[in-house]
Design a protein around this motif. Structure first.
Motif, mmCIF file in Angstrom:
data_model
loop_
_atom_site.group_PDB
_atom_site.id
_atom_site.type_symbol
_atom_site.label_atom_id
_atom_site.label_comp_id
_atom_site.label_asym_id
_atom_site.label_seq_id
_atom_site.Cartn_x
_atom_site.Cartn_y
_atom_site.Cartn_z
ATOM 1 N N ILE A 72 0.844 -1.206 0.000
ATOM 2 C CA ILE A 72 0.000 0.000 0.000
ATOM 3 C C ILE A 72 0.875 1.250 0.000
ATOM 4 C CG2 ILE A 72 -1.641 1.349 1.370
ATOM 5 C CD1 ILE A 72 -2.852 -1.330 2.287
ATOM 6 N N LEU A 73 1.924 1.261 0.825
ATOM 7 C CA LEU A 73 2.805 2.428 0.873
ATOM 8 C C LEU A 73 3.485 2.634 -0.478
ATOM 9 C CD1 LEU A 73 3.955 4.674 2.698
ATOM 10 C CD2 LEU A 73 5.852 3.131 3.244
ATOM 11 N N ARG A 74 3.937 1.546 -1.091
ATOM 12 C CA ARG A 74 4.576 1.662 -2.407
ATOM 13 C C ARG A 74 3.580 2.166 -3.453
ATOM 14 N NH1 ARG A 74 7.003 -2.870 -2.357
ATOM 15 N NH2 ARG A 74 9.124 -2.143 -1.978
ATOM 16 N N LYS A 75 2.360 1.674 -3.393
ATOM 17 C CA LYS A 75 1.319 2.159 -4.307
ATOM 18 C C LYS A 75 1.102 3.659 -4.149
ATOM 19 C CE LYS A 75 -3.629 1.701 -5.101
ATOM 20 N NZ LYS A 75 -4.681 2.000 -4.171
ATOM 21 N N ASN A 76 1.133 4.137 -2.901
ATOM 22 C CA ASN A 76 0.935 5.571 -2.653
ATOM 23 C C ASN A 76 2.126 6.393 -3.147
ATOM 24 O OD1 ASN A 76 -1.528 4.945 -1.522
ATOM 25 N ND2 ASN A 76 -0.806 5.039 0.592
ATOM 26 N N LEU A 77 3.339 5.846 -3.026
ATOM 27 C CA LEU A 77 4.510 6.516 -3.594
ATOM 28 C C LEU A 77 4.379 6.609 -5.107
ATOM 29 C CD1 LEU A 77 7.401 7.656 -3.657
ATOM 30 C CD2 LEU A 77 8.239 5.285 -3.627
ATOM 31 N N PHE A 78 4.021 5.506 -5.743
ATOM 32 C CA PHE A 78 3.913 5.499 -7.204
ATOM 33 C C PHE A 78 2.814 6.453 -7.675
ATOM 34 C CE2 PHE A 78 5.690 0.902 -7.792
ATOM 35 C CZ PHE A 78 6.895 1.319 -7.269
ATOM 36 N N SER A 79 1.718 6.525 -6.926
ATOM 37 C CA SER A 79 0.629 7.439 -7.274
ATOM 38 C C SER A 79 1.102 8.888 -7.185
ATOM 39 C CB SER A 79 -0.558 7.211 -6.337
ATOM 40 O OG SER A 79 -1.572 8.168 -6.555
ATOM 41 N N PHE A 80 1.840 9.198 -6.135
ATOM 42 C CA PHE A 80 2.408 10.544 -5.963
ATOM 43 C C PHE A 80 3.330 10.880 -7.134
ATOM 44 C CE2 PHE A 80 6.293 12.649 -4.179
ATOM 45 C CZ PHE A 80 5.778 13.935 -4.035
ATOM 46 N N LEU A 81 4.240 9.969 -7.438
ATOM 47 C CA LEU A 81 5.217 10.238 -8.494
ATOM 48 C C LEU A 81 4.576 10.288 -9.878
ATOM 49 C CD1 LEU A 81 8.292 8.113 -7.319
ATOM 50 C CD2 LEU A 81 8.062 10.609 -7.322
ATOM 51 N N SER A 82 3.487 9.551 -10.076
ATOM 52 C CA SER A 82 2.835 9.575 -11.390
ATOM 53 C C SER A 82 2.324 10.965 -11.728
ATOM 54 C CB SER A 82 1.683 8.565 -11.425
ATOM 55 O OG SER A 82 0.602 8.981 -10.603
ATOM 56 N N GLN A 83 2.063 11.775 -10.699
ATOM 57 C CA GLN A 83 1.631 13.156 -10.936
ATOM 58 C C GLN A 83 2.809 14.131 -10.967
ATOM 59 O OE1 GLN A 83 -2.088 14.452 -8.873
ATOM 60 N NE2 GLN A 83 -1.839 12.543 -7.728
ATOM 61 N N VAL A 84 3.824 13.842 -10.163
ATOM 62 C CA VAL A 84 4.955 14.769 -10.040
ATOM 63 C C VAL A 84 5.920 14.651 -11.224
ATOM 64 C CG1 VAL A 84 6.990 15.315 -8.652
ATOM 65 C CG2 VAL A 84 4.807 14.824 -7.527
ATOM 66 N N LEU A 85 6.204 13.429 -11.658
ATOM 67 C CA LEU A 85 7.251 13.221 -12.663
ATOM 68 C C LEU A 85 6.979 13.893 -14.012
ATOM 69 C CD1 LEU A 85 8.162 9.516 -11.849
ATOM 70 C CD2 LEU A 85 9.678 11.500 -11.620
ATOM 71 N N PRO A 86 5.747 13.855 -14.547
ATOM 72 C CA PRO A 86 5.527 14.553 -15.827
ATOM 73 C C PRO A 86 5.823 16.045 -15.745
ATOM 74 C CG PRO A 86 3.722 13.041 -15.383
ATOM 75 C CD PRO A 86 4.548 13.103 -14.135
ATOM 76 N N VAL A 87 5.494 16.662 -14.609
ATOM 77 C CA VAL A 87 5.794 18.095 -14.427
ATOM 78 C C VAL A 87 7.295 18.294 -14.319
ATOM 79 C CG1 VAL A 87 5.330 20.145 -13.040
ATOM 80 C CG2 VAL A 87 3.573 18.370 -13.254
ATOM 81 N N ALA A 88 7.961 17.407 -13.566
ATOM 82 C CA ALA A 88 9.415 17.506 -13.420
ATOM 83 C C ALA A 88 10.109 17.415 -14.777
ATOM 84 C CB ALA A 88 9.917 16.411 -12.485
ATOM 85 N N GLU A 89 9.649 16.501 -15.622
ATOM 86 C CA GLU A 89 10.244 16.368 -16.959
ATOM 87 C C GLU A 89 10.134 17.671 -17.743
ATOM 88 O OE1 GLU A 89 9.517 12.960 -19.467
ATOM 89 O OE2 GLU A 89 8.818 11.812 -17.735
ATOM 90 N N LYS A 90 8.959 18.290 -17.723
ATOM 91 C CA LYS A 90 8.768 19.546 -18.457
ATOM 92 C C LYS A 90 9.665 20.651 -17.927
ATOM 93 C CE LYS A 90 3.930 18.592 -19.633
ATOM 94 N NZ LYS A 90 2.514 18.950 -19.367
ATOM 95 N N LEU A 91 9.906 20.642 -16.616
ATOM 96 C CA LEU A 91 10.704 21.687 -15.982
ATOM 97 C C LEU A 91 12.208 21.420 -16.049
ATOM 98 C CD1 LEU A 91 8.589 22.123 -12.713
ATOM 99 C CD2 LEU A 91 8.648 23.707 -14.662
ATOM 100 N N GLY A 92 12.586 20.196 -16.427
ATOM 101 C CA GLY A 92 13.996 19.817 -16.384
ATOM 102 C C GLY A 92 14.487 19.546 -14.976
ATOM 103 N N VAL A 93 13.564 19.189 -14.086
ATOM 104 C CA VAL A 93 13.911 18.912 -12.686
ATOM 105 C C VAL A 93 14.260 17.439 -12.528
ATOM 106 C CG1 VAL A 93 12.944 18.726 -10.348
ATOM 107 C CG2 VAL A 93 12.566 20.785 -11.703
#
Length: 399
Positions: free
Chosen positions: A213-234
């Motif tokens: 469950i904790l890993r699922k919540n991490l992956f859910s968090f990152l699924s939203q954060v990573l696309p924005v990070a890619e656009k920003l070059g972060v």
């Protein structure tokens, strides 16, 4: 590699003027005054930058290059109904940092407690002091001070007897100090300080949260954060759980190479990277650090370089040893990082790996000075000098 130094802000006993003298070029810092889950305003980021960079002319330049860390709110880890608000705030903070040119972000996903130690002034044979994690003391805290529900199930009969014996010899002051060390907050922690009662309450929230469950919540968090990070070059650089194993009934999910395989298989985004914390991963005997540095080289955006020595009879206990003389092959790790950088064609990409001497012994004049545990000046400077020597020798002879 870019030599960096952690700075906790204006109240840090090690000043920006001190850091200039170390030869480091980059600062690792955070906005510790902002509550977990709140947006880091752009003006606050700029003000912190100015504190670091305001005297760069004509003095040696220092640049705030790495954030350690933007805290992840517990509601995100728990997957609560209101967690989206905190995900949005985290993304907004990342966007504001990127506007200011700060594009390497270290973070962690440890529930309730961040990095923890049982001893903050463990005296070494040479008279200096180190940080230490003592598994038997920790068990004594868990069983007889915290009195966690069903804690006995996590320990063998021998461990229960050892913990009971240790607790029986502890004074009231010993109990208070051990409790403070574990739950009252250490420098750089991204979690709050707790009282014993609200600490119990926080642990209870995770009663039904498994690793999956904790890993699922991490992956859910990152699924939203990573696309924005890619656009920003972060570049995001997750820090391992410290110590890297389940404790206090809490699941831990970034502890081993297998954990990283799961992370990158699920979320292969190039923005999804790691902080190679040598000391943390190295406190587990089943982690081969040089091999991990090679395997995940392209994912390493930041590295904490420190050594640990595990107890011979109790491998879960360790103290933070010399940077080059410990239970980890620091030379092999640095060699792997240099090879990785060479493969990146730094002259074109500028994609160097940020490194910092992580923690350090309290030694010499610093013994009698106020210092954040693990973050006194001279011990880290000694570690940085040793690491710098290894990099120089390897670069001249092999790279």
């Amino acid at each position: 590699m870019r030599e960096s130094w952690r700075w906790f802000g204006p109240n840090d006993p090690v000043t920006i003027a001190d850091i200039r003298q170390t030869g480091a070029t980059d600062i690792v810092s955070a906005l510790h005054a902002i509550a977990t889950g709140e947006v880091w305003p752009e003006q606050d980021i700029v003000a912190h930058q100015q504190l670091i960079e305001q005297h760069n002319e004509p003095k040696s330049s220092l640049v705030w290059s790495v954030v350690e860390s933007i805290p992840v709110h517990e509601d995100i880890k728990l997957g609560r109904d209101n967690h989206q608000r905190y995900v949005d705030s985290w993304i907004a903070s990342m966007e504001n940092l990127a506007k200011c040119g700060i594009k390497t972000i270290c973070y962690n996903f440890m529930p309730v407690i961040d990095w923890t130690r049982t001893d903050l002034k463990f005296q070494l044979p040479n008279g200096a002091y180190a940080l230490r994690f003592d598994q038997q003391k920790f068990a004594a805290f868990d069983l007889f001070i915290l009195k966690r529900e069903n804690a006995e199930a996590d320990y063998s009969d021998e461990e229960l007897a050892q913990a009971k014996s240790i607790f029986s010899l502890m004074s009231a002051d010993d109990i208070a100090l051990l409790t403070k060390n574990i739950i009252a907050g250490l420098p750089g922690k991204m979690t709050d300080a707790y009282t014993i009662d609200n600490f119990r309450n926080m642990l209870a929230m995770y009663k039904d949260i498994s690793k999956d469950i904790l890993r699922k919540n991490l992956f859910s968090f990152l699924s939203q954060v990573l696309p924005v990070a890619e656009k920003l070059g972060v570049k995001l650089a997750i820090h391992p759980d410290d110590p890297p194993r389940d404790m206090l009934g809490l699941p831990r999910i970034i502890c081993t190479s297998a954990d990283l395989e799961l992370l990158f298989s699920a979320l292969p985004s190039p923005a999804n990277g790691i902080t190679l914390c040598v000391g943390t991963y190295g406190s587990r005997p089943d982690n081969d650090l040089p091999a991990m540095a090679k395997q995940y080289g392209s994912r390493i955006h930041f590295a904490h370089l420190r050594g640990v020595s595990r107890d011979e009879d109790e491998q879960r206990s360790f103290y933070e040893a010399e940077h080059l003389d410990s239970g980890v092959d620091m030379v092999g790790i640095i060699s792997a990082l240099l090879k990785e950088e060479k493969s990146r064609d730094i002259s074109q990409s500028g994609d160097e790996i940020f490194i910092r001497p992580d923690h350090g012994h309290q030694m010499l004049d610093d013994i009698n000075k106020s210092a954040n545990p693990g973050y006194s000046c001279l011990g880290r400077l000694k570690g940085l000098a040793e690491i710098r020597g290894v990099i120089k020798a390897l670069s001249v002879n092999f790279f």
